[in-house]
Design a protein around this motif. Structure first.
Motif, PDB file in Angstrom:
ATOM      1  N   LYS B  36      -9.582  19.627 -43.964  1.00 22.68           N
ATOM      2  CA  LYS B  36      -8.298  20.485 -43.334  1.00 22.68           C
ATOM      3  C   LYS B  36      -7.682  21.391 -44.188  1.00 22.68           C
ATOM      4  CE  LYS B  36      -3.740  19.527 -41.239  1.00 22.68           C
ATOM      5  NZ  LYS B  36      -2.799  18.516 -41.087  1.00 22.68           N
ATOM      6  N   GLN B  37      -7.640  22.857 -43.787  1.00 26.15           N
ATOM      7  CA  GLN B  37      -6.950  23.623 -44.367  1.00 26.15           C
ATOM      8  C   GLN B  37      -5.733  24.532 -43.908  1.00 26.15           C
ATOM      9  OE1 GLN B  37      -9.144  27.316 -45.322  1.00 26.15           O
ATOM     10  NE2 GLN B  37      -8.410  27.173 -47.318  1.00 26.15           N
ATOM     11  N   ASP B  38      -4.645  23.803 -44.471  1.00 23.40           N
ATOM     12  CA  ASP B  38      -3.423  24.288 -43.970  1.00 23.40           C
ATOM     13  C   ASP B  38      -2.954  25.692 -44.206  1.00 23.40           C
ATOM     14  OD1 ASP B  38      -1.615  22.361 -46.389  1.00 23.40           O
ATOM     15  OD2 ASP B  38      -2.363  24.237 -46.520  1.00 23.40           O
ATOM     16  N   SER B  39      -1.966  26.013 -43.707  1.00 24.13           N
ATOM     17  CA  SER B  39      -1.472  27.404 -43.819  1.00 24.13           C
ATOM     18  C   SER B  39      -1.124  28.050 -45.199  1.00 24.13           C
ATOM     19  CB  SER B  39      -0.179  27.703 -42.932  1.00 24.13           C
ATOM     20  OG  SER B  39       0.888  26.749 -43.538  1.00 24.13           O
ATOM     21  N   LYS B  40      -0.985  27.174 -46.246  1.00 26.22           N
ATOM     22  CA  LYS B  40      -0.950  27.240 -47.657  1.00 26.22           C
ATOM     23  C   LYS B  40      -2.386  27.330 -48.166  1.00 26.22           C
ATOM     24  CE  LYS B  40       3.638  25.676 -48.344  1.00 26.22           C
ATOM     25  NZ  LYS B  40       4.590  24.698 -49.243  1.00 26.22           N
ATOM     26  N   LYS B  41      -3.332  27.264 -47.393  1.00 25.01           N
ATOM     27  CA  LYS B  41      -4.873  27.115 -47.815  1.00 25.01           C
ATOM     28  C   LYS B  41      -5.189  26.133 -48.672  1.00 25.01           C
ATOM     29  CE  LYS B  41      -5.673  31.380 -46.123  1.00 25.01           C
ATOM     30  NZ  LYS B  41      -6.490  31.346 -45.107  1.00 25.01           N
ATOM     31  N   PHE B  42      -4.426  25.042 -48.632  1.00 24.09           N
ATOM     32  CA  PHE B  42      -4.920  23.880 -49.521  1.00 24.09           C
ATOM     33  C   PHE B  42      -6.185  23.157 -48.518  1.00 24.09           C
ATOM     34  CE2 PHE B  42      -1.882  23.721 -52.414  1.00 24.09           C
ATOM     35  CZ  PHE B  42      -0.570  23.639 -52.072  1.00 24.09           C
ATOM     36  N   LEU B  43      -7.257  22.988 -49.386  1.00 29.63           N
ATOM     37  CA  LEU B  43      -8.251  22.376 -48.675  1.00 29.63           C
ATOM     38  C   LEU B  43      -8.295  21.008 -48.849  1.00 29.63           C
ATOM     39  CD1 LEU B  43     -10.770  23.684 -46.931  1.00 29.63           C
ATOM     40  CD2 LEU B  43     -12.031  23.928 -49.257  1.00 29.63           C
ATOM     41  N   LYS B  44      -8.205  19.883 -48.027  1.00 31.44           N
ATOM     42  CA  LYS B  44      -8.122  18.548 -48.325  1.00 31.44           C
ATOM     43  C   LYS B  44      -9.208  17.816 -47.514  1.00 31.44           C
ATOM     44  CE  LYS B  44      -4.647  14.977 -48.577  1.00 31.44           C
ATOM     45  NZ  LYS B  44      -5.511  14.163 -49.211  1.00 31.44           N
ATOM     46  N   ILE B  45      -9.931  17.040 -48.094  1.00 31.59           N
ATOM     47  CA  ILE B  45     -11.024  16.253 -47.488  1.00 31.59           C
ATOM     48  C   ILE B  45     -10.293  15.163 -46.609  1.00 31.59           C
ATOM     49  CG2 ILE B  45     -11.248  14.395 -49.393  1.00 31.59           C
ATOM     50  CD1 ILE B  45     -14.153  14.658 -48.519  1.00 31.59           C
ATOM     51  N   MET B  46     -10.920  15.022 -45.269  1.00 31.03           N
ATOM     52  CA  MET B  46     -10.416  14.030 -44.569  1.00 31.03           C
ATOM     53  C   MET B  46     -11.637  12.821 -44.264  1.00 31.03           C
ATOM     54  SD  MET B  46      -9.230  16.648 -41.391  1.00 31.03           S
ATOM     55  CE  MET B  46      -8.473  15.281 -40.257  1.00 31.03           C
ATOM     56  N   PHE B  47     -12.819  13.017 -44.020  1.00 27.50           N
ATOM     57  CA  PHE B  47     -13.692  12.002 -43.847  1.00 27.50           C
ATOM     58  C   PHE B  47     -15.008  12.517 -44.393  1.00 27.50           C
ATOM     59  CE2 PHE B  47     -11.040   9.555 -41.060  1.00 27.50           C
ATOM     60  CZ  PHE B  47     -10.633  10.457 -40.064  1.00 27.50           C
ATOM     61  N   SER B  48     -16.073  11.531 -44.895  1.00 24.93           N
ATOM     62  CA  SER B  48     -17.137  12.005 -45.243  1.00 24.93           C
ATOM     63  C   SER B  48     -18.055  10.728 -44.409  1.00 24.93           C
ATOM     64  CB  SER B  48     -17.199  12.064 -46.583  1.00 24.93           C
ATOM     65  OG  SER B  48     -18.737  12.287 -46.916  1.00 24.93           O
ATOM     66  N   GLU B  58      -9.950   9.476 -46.144  1.00 23.21           N
ATOM     67  CA  GLU B  58      -8.654   9.620 -46.866  1.00 23.21           C
ATOM     68  C   GLU B  58      -7.441   9.043 -46.054  1.00 23.21           C
ATOM     69  OE1 GLU B  58      -8.188  11.107 -50.234  1.00 23.21           O
ATOM     70  OE2 GLU B  58     -10.016   9.968 -49.883  1.00 23.21           O
ATOM     71  N   THR B  59      -6.533   9.304 -46.388  1.00 24.85           N
ATOM     72  CA  THR B  59      -5.004   8.879 -45.804  1.00 24.85           C
ATOM     73  C   THR B  59      -4.829   9.867 -44.698  1.00 24.85           C
ATOM     74  OG1 THR B  59      -4.118   8.046 -47.865  1.00 24.85           O
ATOM     75  CG2 THR B  59      -2.714   8.412 -45.997  1.00 24.85           C
ATOM     76  N   VAL B  60      -5.419   9.598 -43.291  1.00 22.32           N
ATOM     77  CA  VAL B  60      -5.308  10.355 -42.358  1.00 22.32           C
ATOM     78  C   VAL B  60      -4.742   9.721 -41.294  1.00 22.32           C
ATOM     79  CG1 VAL B  60      -6.879  11.774 -40.702  1.00 22.32           C
ATOM     80  CG2 VAL B  60      -7.420  11.727 -43.115  1.00 22.32           C
ATOM     81  N   PRO B  61      -4.088  10.274 -40.408  1.00 20.97           N
ATOM     82  CA  PRO B  61      -3.344   9.237 -39.085  1.00 20.97           C
ATOM     83  C   PRO B  61      -4.282   8.793 -38.307  1.00 20.97           C
ATOM     84  CG  PRO B  61      -2.161  11.477 -39.435  1.00 20.97           C
ATOM     85  CD  PRO B  61      -3.245  11.493 -40.428  1.00 20.97           C
ATOM     86  N   ASN B  62      -4.219   7.645 -37.882  1.00 20.15           N
ATOM     87  CA  ASN B  62      -5.320   6.928 -37.080  1.00 20.15           C
ATOM     88  C   ASN B  62      -5.536   7.883 -35.591  1.00 20.15           C
ATOM     89  OD1 ASN B  62      -5.296   4.806 -38.530  1.00 20.15           O
ATOM     90  ND2 ASN B  62      -3.917   3.601 -37.570  1.00 20.15           N
TER      91      ASN B  62
END
Lengths: 111, 115
Positions: B36-48, B58-62
């Motif tokens: 997920k890349q938010d408006s501030k450009k942070f690139l965060k892994i969700m799943f693999s 990762e800590t992602v809502p259900n």
């Protein structure tokens, strides 16, 4: 937990000058350090990477250095050109395949 | 010939709706990711996923549920969309963890806007 800090968040350099972006990581098990370039509206793409058994790697105008003791690694771009303008991400990974990205550096090249 | 493709490229929807994003890779890679890349450009892994099995969550809502029908596909389903889910979602693939860590090939991204 694992963390990668990247500085600066924005960088403006004169065309032809050099640009340096620095990152630090927290996980001492990290052994792979890629750098990605993301142009506006595009996907991130790998530009160079380095593994923990190497201290420096160079590819034309781009070089990366790694100091495992200090947990620092840096990207150096020489003779910057307008097409170098983009957001650059450092990242660190251990063998578990999980990659942690830095917060990005927006590089602008002034003509 | 596209290496990693995603559909749709743009998705505009209202809060509370359920939507899916699809990803396919033709590189023969074993591992696929959602970022997920938010408006501030942070690139965060969700799943693999590696060979259809979840290896990173990762800590992602259900409300976010990935599904991998085979190792060339990784879809992302999002229930009860919220305003904060607005972002660009990137799919990526790479060689598997058993072979060390390698370059990630990113898809073109899906820009999700929740109104």
């Amino acid at each position: 937990g694992e963390n990668v800090e990247q500085h600066p968040s924005t960088l403006s350099v004169q065309e032809g000058d050099s640009a340096v972006i620095k990152c630090t990581y927290s996980d001492s098990a990290s052994n792979y350090f890629p750098w990605y370039k993301q142009e506006l509206g595009k996907r991130p793409q790998l530009i160079i990477d380095i593994r923990s058994n190497v201290g420096e790697k160079k590819d034309q105008r781009i070089a990366v250095t790694l100091n495992k003791t200090a947990k620092h690694f840096s990207l150096h771009i020489t003779e910057t050109q307008p097409e170098d303008s983009a957001v650059y991400f450092c990242a660190a990974s251990n063998s578990a395949s999980k990659i942690i990205f830095g917060s990005g550096t927006r590089l602008s090249i002034r003509p | 010939d596209t290496a990693v493709s995603q559909t749709p490229k743009y998705l505009v929807t209202q809060m509370g709706n359920d939507k899916s994003i699809k990803c396919e890779q033709n590189l023969g890679h074993d591992t696929m990711y959602w970022y997920k890349q938010d408006s501030k450009k942070f690139l965060k892994i969700m799943f693999s996923y590696n060979n259809k099995e979840l290896i990173i969550n990762e800590t992602v809502p259900n409300r976010f549920s990935p599904k991998s029908p085979d190792k060339a596909h990784l879809n992302l389903h999002i229930n009860s969309l919220e305003l904060g889910d607005s972002a660009v979602y990137f799919c990526a693939s790479s060689l598997g963890p058993g072979q060390g860590v390698y370059e990630q090939y990113f898809g073109p991204g899906t820009r999700l806007t929740v109104t």
